[in-house]
Design an enzyme around this catalytic site. Sequence first.
Site, PDB file in Angstrom:
ATOM      1  N   ASP A  88       0.825  -1.210   0.000  1.00  0.00           N
ATOM      2  CA  ASP A  88       0.000   0.000   0.000  1.00  0.00           C
ATOM      3  C   ASP A  88       0.863   1.266   0.000  1.00  0.00           C
ATOM      4  O   ASP A  88       2.027   1.227   0.390  1.00  0.00           O
ATOM      5  CB  ASP A  88      -0.857   0.048   1.275  1.00  0.00           C
ATOM      6  CG  ASP A  88      -2.040  -0.892   1.204  1.00  0.00           C
ATOM      7  OD1 ASP A  88      -2.041  -1.778   0.331  1.00  0.00           O
ATOM      8  OD2 ASP A  88      -2.940  -0.764   2.045  1.00  0.00           O
TER       9      ASP A  88
ATOM     10  N   HIS B  33       3.982  -2.138   2.985  1.00  0.00           N
ATOM     11  CA  HIS B  33       3.943  -0.786   2.427  1.00  0.00           C
ATOM     12  C   HIS B  33       5.217  -0.542   1.636  1.00  0.00           C
ATOM     13  O   HIS B  33       6.305  -0.876   2.112  1.00  0.00           O
ATOM     14  CB  HIS B  33       3.787   0.252   3.540  1.00  0.00           C
ATOM     15  CG  HIS B  33       2.479   0.132   4.266  1.00  0.00           C
ATOM     16  ND1 HIS B  33       2.286  -0.792   5.271  1.00  0.00           N
ATOM     17  CD2 HIS B  33       1.304   0.776   4.092  1.00  0.00           C
ATOM     18  CE1 HIS B  33       1.029  -0.695   5.698  1.00  0.00           C
ATOM     19  NE2 HIS B  33       0.412   0.253   4.993  1.00  0.00           N
TER      20      HIS B  33
HETATM   21 ZN    ZN Z   1      -2.750   3.407   3.057  1.00  0.00          ZN
END
Ligand code: ZN
Length: 403
Positions: free
Chosen positions: A222, A363
């Site tokens: 993400d 991430h």
């Molecule tokens: Zn996010």
Amino acid sequence: MKKLFLLLTLLILFTGCDKEIKTIIKDEKELVAINYPVTNIGPLDDAISSYVNRTYSSFKKDYSNLKQPELNISYTYKELNNAVVNISLTTEITANKTINKIKTFTYDKNTKKFLSMEDIVSDLDVLDYDIKQKLLEKYREADIEFLANVSYEYFTIDDENLTIYFGPDILKSNSNIVYLDIPLNSLKLLIDIDKSKDSDSYISIKKKNISSTDRIVALTFDDGPSKYTSKILDILEKNDAYATFFVIGNKVDFYDEVLTRMVQNGNEIGNHSYSHKWLNRLSEAEFKEEINKTQEEVKKATGFTPKLFRPTYGGYSDRLKSYTDLTFVLWDVDSRDWQVKNTNAIINNIVPNVKDGSIIIMHDNHSYSVNALEEVIKKLKDKGFKFVTVSELLELKELRESE
Ligand code: ZN
């Protein structure tokens, strides 16, 4: 031939890329999502980061005792030509009410100077009358007294328009940003403006061999793309693994070649909204805009339109779901990489918890995940897992249920 051309541009990008988008996302007590460009042009970066830091610290000071305050800073970035860069930062603070602010920067690398509208548009004093008249037509309640003393401090330029932004004081009842578009072809410009390049939508995708009896897992990333994403793509490629990248729409144009490579290598791109706002608070129109702008950016960069959506901060509702056909994708294995900031901790948060059909969240906007990734892939492969994209995982699960 087209493919060769693409490879060459990729090489140039990976050797010569010295600018990036910095992302700050906090999602425990405060809702904060900040995206801004780092250009490696000293005075410009200083001006941008001091504006961001000032905004963030006054947000923390002024809003900390209100319920669920949110700070969102989004940007636009445009190289007007080889020397001149134009950047805007839009700040939205949502607490008991919503406040919008915009700040723009235009910088000339050759003269090492910030440019004003006078440096870009000829005959501004002649234009002034037109601008004010158009503004009054567009905003009937505009304050004429304010208008008399207005200065054209903030502006952006895209392929079609010069957009001028005005302070919130101009309208008594409006907390939104007041702006006016002026078509470029109606202006006499003092600098050359290069039109954006068209992106190449021809992509051949790497094939993979997966059967419905394989033990499968989906890696997801993400909050990218970022300067770390190409390193992640290197590791995936080297280890014959695949992932799904839930991208923030406002960063896509800056890293469009990275997105092309994602798809080319057999990875999937999903939608993670345009500016990473807390979605539950948005109206139907605002939510759809967050989704659609990202769909368009990804399509422009790669020729592919995402099918998947990951809600920001993992927060969503049936109301939001009813506004889109995209499939909402959460996760069952959380690396907590942004929080633990430690390679071993990330590996230990992931590897023991993965089951057949798991979706892992990581991430790609910081270095910790990059450092842990190779070990995560190796350990999961040792346990017999094959890496698939989220869409492949969902398809395989469906296939298994029908068998
Ligand atoms: Zn996010």
